[in-house]
Design a protein around this motif. Structure first.
Motif, mmCIF file in Angstrom:
data_model
loop_
_atom_site.group_PDB
_atom_site.id
_atom_site.type_symbol
_atom_site.label_atom_id
_atom_site.label_comp_id
_atom_site.label_asym_id
_atom_site.label_seq_id
_atom_site.Cartn_x
_atom_site.Cartn_y
_atom_site.Cartn_z
ATOM 1 N N ARG A 233 0.805 -1.218 0.000
ATOM 2 C CA ARG A 233 0.000 0.000 0.000
ATOM 3 C C ARG A 233 0.839 1.270 0.000
ATOM 4 N N PRO A 234 1.873 1.416 0.856
ATOM 5 C CA PRO A 234 2.676 2.635 0.765
ATOM 6 C C PRO A 234 3.630 2.640 -0.425
ATOM 7 N N VAL A 235 3.884 1.452 -1.028
ATOM 8 C CA VAL A 235 4.831 1.394 -2.145
ATOM 9 C C VAL A 235 4.149 1.718 -3.466
ATOM 10 N N ARG A 236 2.837 1.409 -3.571
ATOM 11 C CA ARG A 236 2.142 1.592 -4.840
ATOM 12 C C ARG A 236 2.223 3.029 -5.353
ATOM 13 N N PRO A 237 1.976 4.064 -4.535
ATOM 14 C CA PRO A 237 2.140 5.431 -5.066
ATOM 15 C C PRO A 237 3.571 5.720 -5.523
ATOM 16 N N GLY B 241 4.582 6.886 -9.174
ATOM 17 C CA GLY B 241 5.365 8.093 -9.402
ATOM 18 C C GLY B 241 6.579 7.827 -10.268
ATOM 19 N N LEU B 242 7.268 6.704 -10.037
ATOM 20 C CA LEU B 242 8.428 6.361 -10.861
ATOM 21 C C LEU B 242 8.017 6.098 -12.307
ATOM 22 N N SER B 243 6.862 5.444 -12.481
ATOM 23 C CA SER B 243 6.371 5.197 -13.843
ATOM 24 C C SER B 243 6.076 6.514 -14.556
ATOM 25 N N CYS B 244 5.476 7.462 -13.838
ATOM 26 C CA CYS B 244 5.205 8.776 -14.441
ATOM 27 C C CYS B 244 6.509 9.501 -14.769
ATOM 28 N N GLY C 19 3.368 8.834 5.657
ATOM 29 C CA GLY C 19 3.624 7.416 5.820
ATOM 30 C C GLY C 19 5.087 7.101 6.025
ATOM 31 N N SER C 20 5.405 5.829 6.012
ATOM 32 C CA SER C 20 6.773 5.388 6.296
ATOM 33 C C SER C 20 7.739 5.731 5.174
ATOM 34 N N LEU C 21 7.220 5.971 3.953
ATOM 35 C CA LEU C 21 8.089 6.294 2.824
ATOM 36 C C LEU C 21 7.943 7.751 2.402
ATOM 37 N N ARG C 22 7.656 8.624 3.355
ATOM 38 C CA ARG C 22 7.440 10.022 2.995
ATOM 39 C C ARG C 22 8.708 10.681 2.467
ATOM 40 N N GLU C 23 9.876 10.253 2.953
ATOM 41 C CA GLU C 23 11.111 10.842 2.449
ATOM 42 C C GLU C 23 11.355 10.437 0.997
ATOM 43 N N VAL C 24 11.016 9.193 0.667
ATOM 44 C CA VAL C 24 11.149 8.761 -0.723
ATOM 45 C C VAL C 24 10.188 9.535 -1.614
ATOM 46 N N ALA C 25 8.950 9.722 -1.151
ATOM 47 C CA ALA C 25 7.971 10.505 -1.915
ATOM 48 C C ALA C 25 8.464 11.931 -2.117
ATOM 49 N N ALA C 26 9.047 12.513 -1.066
ATOM 50 C CA ALA C 26 9.577 13.871 -1.195
ATOM 51 C C ALA C 26 10.707 13.914 -2.219
ATOM 52 N N GLY C 27 11.568 12.902 -2.229
ATOM 53 C CA GLY C 27 12.644 12.856 -3.215
ATOM 54 C C GLY C 27 12.117 12.750 -4.634
#
Length: 466
Positions: free
Chosen positions: A187-191, A195-198, A211-219
């Motif tokens: 669930r947190p990895v799907r976005p 994003g990487l696909s886009c 979420g737990s991957l907010r730093e990755v999302a910010a990057g």
């Protein structure tokens, strides 16, 4: 790094919780099953063979020299098809109730030691000490399994069914746990994956930074912003380059027209001596070549940046090839090369820009003539390749060229050390603009061949329209 640690911690916590639930569910199921076994069957909740033999000992009394068993115990034993007997210290039966015929009436110490291990003539038996000897109660064969624990035969058989049921239940629970863990982990990895696909498609990305991957999302958001900024800068640079080329082309045409005009007048002036007229002719030829180069550069720029609109219409490639050959022969009547229409399929139709396709065919013919001043044979063909592909081919048997140089001509229109014109690159871009593929082959001494593979009307539709 912290995001990865949080993500792994989330996964491990979820795995531990699911394992704990799985363990508790199994313990609860086993407890319920044992409780059911303890209660045995409906109506028999208070009956136990161990307690029954004790009740027999307590209810068996000697009155007037005969042994009497309490009626309630007799009723209880007979309700369970049980029998009973009393052995004296010498191993002889001194009292019995409903004793089967195959049961002996006398036993040695070894026999007693044997059946006190739970079975006598395959009858499950229970023994208890009596003041006058040993009381033995027996039950029908197959009614009880006499081991460390006491189970009814029917209940013992259900153990295997329950074990199988537990296994199936555990598999189903394991599948549910696996599905839950996958969902909870993905669930947190799907976005992030979206994003990487886009990003790979060059689309803007704006992920929720939680979420737990907010730093990755910010990057990813930062990378998307930087890529968009660079794309905008590159787009502006390309537009500026295209506009600059268009402006330079326009600015060159005006003085070049004047030069060509005066040079043409000098070439046709009878008052000038022949050497001066020849010089004026050279100026005219080089001026025309310069004009063509400027036109090619402008067209390359428009095609490279998708600024050249296509005027598509249904065309017959056979007529297009004949026109290109005729126009080229009229424009260069003194060229030393012979042009032959080798194979022409009149039934082929395709959609394309007539002016651009004529330009591509002319460039292929001109390439063969310019690189073979000593002369060569040029063969042009139009044929169908498959059901919906048209192949326009121009081949010569001239001197050929180095294949590496040909690759640089086709792929580097703005190379600083480019030693050739833009003719073949224009052919490739025009072909690709029409959804086709251009292939060129050459080798020293083996001539040159250029093939424009273009989509055309399918064979069945062409036959119907023809």
């Amino acid at each position: 790094m912290k995001s990865i640690q949080r993500f792994l911690g989330r996964f491990l916590i979820g795995l531990f919780v699911c394992f704990l639930v799985f363990f508790v569910a199994n313990i609860a199921g086993l407890t319920v099953y044992l409780r059911v076994l303890y209660d045995t069957h409906e109506g028999d909740e208070d009956f136990s063979p161990t307690w029954a033999v004790r009740d027999t000992v307590e209810g068996l009394t000697k009155q007037d020299g005969e042994y009497q068993l309490a009626p309630s115990v007799v009723e209880e034993l007979r309700a369970h098809s049980a029998w009973a007997m009393l052995l004296d210290d010498n191993g002889n039966v001194i009292w019995s109730m409903d004793l089967p015929e195959e049961i002996p009436l006398s036993y040695t110490p070894r026999d007693v030691a044997g059946f006190t291990r739970y079975y006598l003539q395959d009858y499950p038996v229970f023994c208890w000490e009596h003041p006058d000897g040993l009381v033995v109660t027996g039950y029908p064969k197959g009614s009880y399994m006499r081991y460390t624990l006491n189970f009814a035969e029917q209940d013992a058989r259900t153990i295997f069914e329950c074990v199988l049921l537990f296994l199936v239940g555990n598999v189903l629970v394991a599948i549910l746990i696996y599905a839950f863990l996958c969902w909870w982990t993905v669930r947190p990895v799907r976005p992030i994956l979206h994003g990487l696909s886009c990003l790979a498609r060059g689309e803007p990305v704006q992920l929720a930074e939680r979420g737990s991957l907010r730093e990755v999302a910010a990057g990813i958001n930062a990378a998307s912003g930087e890529l968009q900024r660079r794309d905008d800068a590159l787009r502006k640079k390309d537009e500026a380059r295209a506009n600059w080329i268009a402006g330079i082309s326009h600015d060159i045409r005006t003085p070049l027209s004047v030069i060509l005009g005066y040079a043409g007048e000098l070439q046709d002036d009878p008052a000038l001596p022949p050497p001066e007229q020849e010089q004026a002719a050279v100026i005219c030829r080089q001026g025309v070549r310069l004009r063509d180069l400027v036109s090619d550069l402008n067209l390359v720029s428009r095609l490279e940046y998708d600024m050249q609109p296509l005027e598509r219409q249904w065309l017959r490639p056979a007529k297009l090839v004949r026109r290109a050959v005729t126009d080229f022969m009229n424009a260069m009547p003194e060229n030393p090369c012979g042009i032959e229409l080798e194979e022409v399929d009149e039934s082929i139709r395709l959609q394309g820009d007539e002016r651009l396709l004529l330009r591509a065919l002319t460039n292929l013919l001109q390439n063969s003539v310019l690189h073979n001043p000593q002369g060569c044979a040029i063969r042009v063909s139009v044929r169908r390749d498959g059901t919906n592909t048209c192949l326009l081919s121009v081949r010569d048997d001239g001197v050929g060229a180095d294949p590496q140089k040909l690759a640089s001509v086709l792929n580097a229109p703005y190379a600083p050390k480019r030693a050739h014109g833009l003719g073949l690159f224009l052919v490739r871009r025009i072909t690709e603009t029409h959804g086709g593929q251009f292939t060129a082959r050459t080798a020293p001494g083996e001539g040159f061949s250029g093939e424009m593979r273009l989509p055309c009307e399918p064979l069945r539709e062409a036959a119907q329209s023809g």
